[in-house]
Design a protein around this motif. Sequence first.
Motif, mmCIF file in Angstrom:
data_model
loop_
_atom_site.group_PDB
_atom_site.id
_atom_site.type_symbol
_atom_site.label_atom_id
_atom_site.label_comp_id
_atom_site.label_asym_id
_atom_site.label_seq_id
_atom_site.Cartn_x
_atom_site.Cartn_y
_atom_site.Cartn_z
ATOM 1 N N VAL A 1 -4.289 5.867 -0.553
ATOM 2 C CA VAL A 1 -3.801 4.507 -0.288
ATOM 3 C C VAL A 1 -3.922 3.769 -1.609
ATOM 4 O O VAL A 1 -5.032 3.473 -2.066
ATOM 5 N N THR B 1 -3.021 0.490 -3.607
ATOM 6 C CA THR B 1 -2.609 -0.904 -3.493
ATOM 7 C C THR B 1 -2.112 -1.411 -4.845
ATOM 8 O O THR B 1 -2.860 -1.379 -5.829
ATOM 9 N N GLY C 1 0.836 -1.185 0.000
ATOM 10 C CA GLY C 1 0.000 0.000 0.000
ATOM 11 C C GLY C 1 0.876 1.242 0.000
ATOM 12 O O GLY C 1 1.628 1.470 0.952
#
Length: 386
Positions: free
Chosen positions: A225, A227, A187
Amino acid sequence: MSRILDAVIVGGGAVGATAALELQRKGLQVALIEPHEPAPWNSQNKDLRVFAIAPDSMALLDDVGAGARIRQLRAPAYRRMQVWDAAAPKQPIVFSAAVLARPQLGWIVENALLQDALWQSLRATDVRLLLGTRVVEIANEERSVRLVLDSGEHLEARRVLAADGGGSQVRQSIGIETKAHDYGQRGIVAYVEHELDHQSTCWQRFLPTGPLAFLPVEGRTSSIVWTVPDALAQELLALDDAQFLQRLERAFDGPLGALTAVSQRAAFPLRRQLATSFVEGRVALLGDAAHVVHPLAGQGVNIGFRDVLGLRELTAGKAWYEQAAWDRWGRTRRSESAVAAYGFEALNALFSSDAVLPTLVRGPALGVVNRIPSLTRAFWRKAAGL
């Protein structure tokens, strides 16, 4: 040997500190062990680690005396959440506070501020704070737990609550195993500035490489964030700011306009980890010591706060002393945590795939949920803990 305490909590992060405050509020004699006292919060230094605090979690923070300070200093509320699939951008699912008859859906809070507010509350109580020390021995006995600290001090308690993180030493010392799965993802977290107002909205776009979330902070700033697979994370971290923003803009695809600035970046490995049991004798696990989940939209800390909320039934009557009550708590919390952990994992797997069948199914599925208000409310109430 001092008197027998009702509870010793090992680990003073957000969940451990909240547990100490909650148990002290219920009249229990509590000690908290923390090797590293949190640094004071500095408004000029935004913590890269942020959480989307759900309504039930904020209510708990209010109960223990920290919520008002958090909201006063920097806890922007979010009132919408929009989730969509890159393969079907015109079929999003939207959660709206107005539609759900709520003033807000939640709050975005930095970890450093959360811990600072909790520790200010702790210092105003009679919770015994044991700082700069660690547990080196633990004996889980029939009537109490005995602890030896590296300072040489000995403690005895009716219960020990381990909130010492994913690598919990207490969990390992008492022999509780974990079931873990490495996602092979990282992340990437940072703050970005954007051309358009964030509209107090949490935005999350699912890409074949993984979800990308923009969490609203202040002004035209959001916390991201992102990913991505491990190799791509290394590639993105190696880019200069201009190159990184260009890649980020392309991945997010425009709801906030041009991205104009970025803070320092960091990345952390993602995994699912569940303890096989949350209770062993007189020792119980809380927070990341019990469960580590995929950080979809910053929701993981709410599961830890629900561990603390679950303790309330154990502070009534004689339940604190009854092993059967603790075993029920452990089974309930593990079951609910497993549902969340595997649910987040399933969403990540479904939407982080470019295979034909999942791609065809995802967009229409989101569209169906968005067109049925009762389903939208049900999803949100589950996430909000209501």
